[in-house]
Scaffold this motif. Sequence first.
Motif, PDB file in Angstrom:
ATOM      1  N   ALA A  62       0.774  -1.189  -0.128  1.00 31.57           N
ATOM      2  CA  ALA A  62       0.180  -0.141   0.114  1.00 31.57           C
ATOM      3  C   ALA A  62       0.963   1.259  -0.108  1.00 31.57           C
ATOM      4  CB  ALA A  62      -0.854  -0.201   1.221  1.00 31.57           C
ATOM      5  N   VAL A  63       2.158   1.193   0.531  1.00 32.10           N
ATOM      6  CA  VAL A  63       3.015   2.318   0.372  1.00 32.10           C
ATOM      7  C   VAL A  63       3.987   2.342  -0.413  1.00 32.10           C
ATOM      8  CG1 VAL A  63       4.574   3.520   1.971  1.00 32.10           C
ATOM      9  CG2 VAL A  63       2.685   2.516   2.913  1.00 32.10           C
ATOM     10  N   SER A  64       4.175   3.377  -1.311  1.00 26.83           N
ATOM     11  CA  SER A  64       5.274   3.407  -2.504  1.00 26.83           C
ATOM     12  C   SER A  64       6.536   3.166  -1.783  1.00 26.83           C
ATOM     13  CB  SER A  64       4.901   4.518  -3.329  1.00 26.83           C
ATOM     14  OG  SER A  64       5.075   5.811  -2.389  1.00 26.83           O
ATOM     15  N   HIS A  65       7.503   2.909  -2.652  1.00 29.90           N
ATOM     16  CA  HIS A  65       8.774   2.733  -2.283  1.00 29.90           C
ATOM     17  C   HIS A  65       9.507   4.024  -2.368  1.00 29.90           C
ATOM     18  CE1 HIS A  65       9.197  -1.633  -3.953  1.00 29.90           C
ATOM     19  NE2 HIS A  65       8.680  -1.552  -2.774  1.00 29.90           N
ATOM     20  N   VAL A  66       8.897   5.121  -3.270  1.00 25.33           N
ATOM     21  CA  VAL A  66       9.507   6.394  -3.519  1.00 25.33           C
ATOM     22  C   VAL A  66       8.177   7.161  -3.767  1.00 25.33           C
ATOM     23  CG1 VAL A  66      10.992   8.231  -4.296  1.00 25.33           C
ATOM     24  CG2 VAL A  66      11.601   5.738  -4.248  1.00 25.33           C
ATOM     25  N   THR A  67       8.024   8.344  -3.082  1.00 23.63           N
ATOM     26  CA  THR A  67       6.778   9.289  -3.329  1.00 23.63           C
ATOM     27  C   THR A  67       7.530  10.971  -3.864  1.00 23.63           C
ATOM     28  OG1 THR A  67       5.540   8.199  -1.650  1.00 23.63           O
ATOM     29  CG2 THR A  67       4.919  10.433  -2.485  1.00 23.63           C
ATOM     30  N   VAL A  68       7.006  11.162  -4.890  1.00 24.68           N
ATOM     31  CA  VAL A  68       7.423  12.553  -5.296  1.00 24.68           C
ATOM     32  C   VAL A  68       6.182  13.435  -5.339  1.00 24.68           C
ATOM     33  CG1 VAL A  68       8.107  14.099  -7.100  1.00 24.68           C
ATOM     34  CG2 VAL A  68       9.089  11.572  -6.892  1.00 24.68           C
ATOM     35  N   SER A  69       6.267  14.735  -4.475  1.00 24.85           N
ATOM     36  CA  SER A  69       5.236  15.455  -4.161  1.00 24.85           C
ATOM     37  C   SER A  69       5.722  17.106  -4.486  1.00 24.85           C
ATOM     38  CB  SER A  69       4.679  15.157  -2.730  1.00 24.85           C
ATOM     39  OG  SER A  69       5.837  15.387  -2.067  1.00 24.85           O
ATOM     40  N   GLY A  70       4.857  17.852  -4.445  1.00 26.93           N
ATOM     41  CA  GLY A  70       5.143  19.338  -4.692  1.00 26.93           C
ATOM     42  C   GLY A  70       5.334  19.883  -3.177  1.00 26.93           C
ATOM     43  N   ILE A  71       5.946  20.660  -2.975  1.00 26.43           N
ATOM     44  CA  ILE A  71       6.344  21.365  -1.761  1.00 26.43           C
ATOM     45  C   ILE A  71       5.184  22.174  -1.060  1.00 26.43           C
ATOM     46  CG2 ILE A  71       7.946  22.849  -0.323  1.00 26.43           C
ATOM     47  CD1 ILE A  71      10.183  22.038  -2.177  1.00 26.43           C
ATOM     48  N   ASP A  72       4.760  23.208  -2.084  1.00 25.48           N
ATOM     49  CA  ASP A  72       3.766  24.107  -1.288  1.00 25.48           C
ATOM     50  C   ASP A  72       2.478  23.942  -2.246  1.00 25.48           C
ATOM     51  OD1 ASP A  72       5.582  25.073   0.745  1.00 25.48           O
ATOM     52  OD2 ASP A  72       6.358  26.400  -0.620  1.00 25.48           O
ATOM     53  N   GLU A  73       2.309  23.113  -3.138  1.00 27.96           N
ATOM     54  CA  GLU A  73       1.280  23.130  -3.911  1.00 27.96           C
ATOM     55  C   GLU A  73       1.219  21.751  -4.783  1.00 27.96           C
ATOM     56  OE1 GLU A  73       3.100  25.342  -7.982  1.00 27.96           O
ATOM     57  OE2 GLU A  73       1.513  26.422  -6.732  1.00 27.96           O
ATOM     58  N   PRO A  74       0.247  21.548  -5.254  1.00 23.95           N
ATOM     59  CA  PRO A  74       0.110  20.214  -6.281  1.00 23.95           C
ATOM     60  C   PRO A  74       0.707  20.273  -7.268  1.00 23.95           C
ATOM     61  CG  PRO A  74      -2.256  21.154  -5.645  1.00 23.95           C
ATOM     62  CD  PRO A  74      -1.423  21.967  -5.397  1.00 23.95           C
ATOM     63  N   TRP A 253      10.312   5.063   1.437  1.00 18.35           N
ATOM     64  CA  TRP A 253       9.694   4.196   2.523  1.00 18.35           C
ATOM     65  C   TRP A 253      10.633   4.167   3.650  1.00 18.35           C
ATOM     66  CZ3 TRP A 253      11.856   0.043   4.529  1.00 18.35           C
ATOM     67  CH2 TRP A 253      13.124  -0.521   3.910  1.00 18.35           C
ATOM     68  N   MET A 254      11.706   4.334   3.681  1.00 15.43           N
ATOM     69  CA  MET A 254      12.447   4.180   4.683  1.00 15.43           C
ATOM     70  C   MET A 254      12.089   5.499   5.537  1.00 15.43           C
ATOM     71  SD  MET A 254      16.170   3.152   3.198  1.00 15.43           S
ATOM     72  CE  MET A 254      16.278   1.828   1.942  1.00 15.43           C
ATOM     73  N   ASP A 255      11.872   6.795   5.114  1.00 17.10           N
ATOM     74  CA  ASP A 255      11.451   7.847   5.908  1.00 17.10           C
ATOM     75  C   ASP A 255      10.393   7.668   6.625  1.00 17.10           C
ATOM     76  OD1 ASP A 255      13.835   9.147   4.555  1.00 17.10           O
ATOM     77  OD2 ASP A 255      12.751   9.657   2.868  1.00 17.10           O
ATOM     78  N   THR A 256       9.333   6.995   6.168  1.00 12.95           N
ATOM     79  CA  THR A 256       8.269   6.753   6.819  1.00 12.95           C
ATOM     80  C   THR A 256       7.911   5.582   7.707  1.00 12.95           C
ATOM     81  OG1 THR A 256       7.212   5.910   4.753  1.00 12.95           O
ATOM     82  CG2 THR A 256       7.005   8.113   5.216  1.00 12.95           C
ATOM     83  N   HIS A 257       8.721   4.417   7.451  1.00 13.69           N
ATOM     84  CA  HIS A 257       8.432   3.030   7.929  1.00 13.69           C
ATOM     85  C   HIS A 257       9.888   2.479   8.361  1.00 13.69           C
ATOM     86  CE1 HIS A 257       4.669   3.347   6.143  1.00 13.69           C
ATOM     87  NE2 HIS A 257       4.274   2.683   6.984  1.00 13.69           N
ATOM     88  N   ALA A 258      11.023   3.498   8.620  1.00 19.43           N
ATOM     89  CA  ALA A 258      12.096   2.928   8.993  1.00 19.43           C
ATOM     90  C   ALA A 258      12.151   2.403  10.308  1.00 19.43           C
ATOM     91  CB  ALA A 258      13.242   3.819   8.666  1.00 19.43           C
TER      92      ALA A 258
END
Length: 413
Positions: A62-74, A253-258
Amino acid sequence: MFRPLELFIGLRYTRAKRRNQFISFISTVSIVCIAISVTALITVMSVMNGFDSELRARILGAVSHVTVSGIDEPVRDWQRAVDVAKTTPHVEGAAPYVEIQAFLQARRSSGAIIRGVVPSLEPRVSDLDQHMVEGKMGDLTDHSWNIILGKELALDLGVNVGDKVTVVVPQFTATPMGAVPKLRNFNVSGIFELGMQEYDSNLALISMPDGERLNGQAGATGIRLKLDDMREATPVAQLLVNELGQSYRVQTWMDTHANFFHAIDMEKTVMFIILSLIILVAVINLISMLMMLVTDKQADIAILRTLGSTPRSIMAMFMVQGLLVGIVGIAAGVTLGGLLSYNLPAIVKFIEHVTGHTFLAPDVYYISEVPSQLLWSDVGWVVLVTFCFSLLATLYPAWRASRVQPAQALRYE
């Protein structure tokens, strides 16, 4: 002549019928204790590997290995980000998503995270489509206003497929009646069960276009990536930062579930140390056996000394004895441990069938079967530790044998 002499005499003492049968009994007990200890350690390590692998598969499903997101906006130009990600080494799949924190109402109420997905791309980054209990992910089409709920979330809301769910988003709209939150009715088109309460009770899926409209913003919250090797998450994240620029946030995923996986590894290490102490206790029998053997063979030791054997040679003869017992115990333990680890799930099911008692009840535990995964690296560590303990156990008795004085030993012969 058979060489080396120390090995020849040590093996001959092993094959020869001893006058004191009690020494043979202690030797057998030592082999059995070492074998049982090795079997227990290999089996426990295999079970812990099985639970670790099962949890990793379910969480990373359910959790991606790597997630890319915007810093302040979509991420408005998410197509470009997906194209860049696909050209990055180790990336197997990429899919955009919209994530919204919302409040769901039906017969009962519950908070949840709503994830807007593209059904054709989502299977490339997660296993949710393989865990559908009812319905299918393809029902999440544009303007369908369909929603797929986790099984626990559906139970909390008291709904099933075909029922209506009202989604309340904490975005207020000014009306003549005052500020009101954004509401939208959805049709429950499916239910999934991932086997992890964190997701089964807190996650719902809708189509990405519906998610953008519900969120009131065009564009994706981020891009989710799946890698061919999750251990490459950090290097891949660094490459994406260099390619996409500083306007994007890249998490692994290491940042969130390490911490969770580190806790499992720490527990495995602690269990290995504790069970290694059981092997150490079993090896104590080896010391007792060798001490009695040295006492029994004092006359032989004295004769060998008078024939020119050095203390180092005498010491090596008795070390051969102890190591042989240890090696036989290790071989038996590895064989039994390997067979037990490979067949443990079937053995547990057989015991449950015979006794009528379920060890991991499905209505209580998410993992309802005892998993087992034998890693030969663990077997290697167990063999190495047990061999070292056996080697250390032979040192003191062998040293005592090398200190026997021929004159005193032959005085009453």
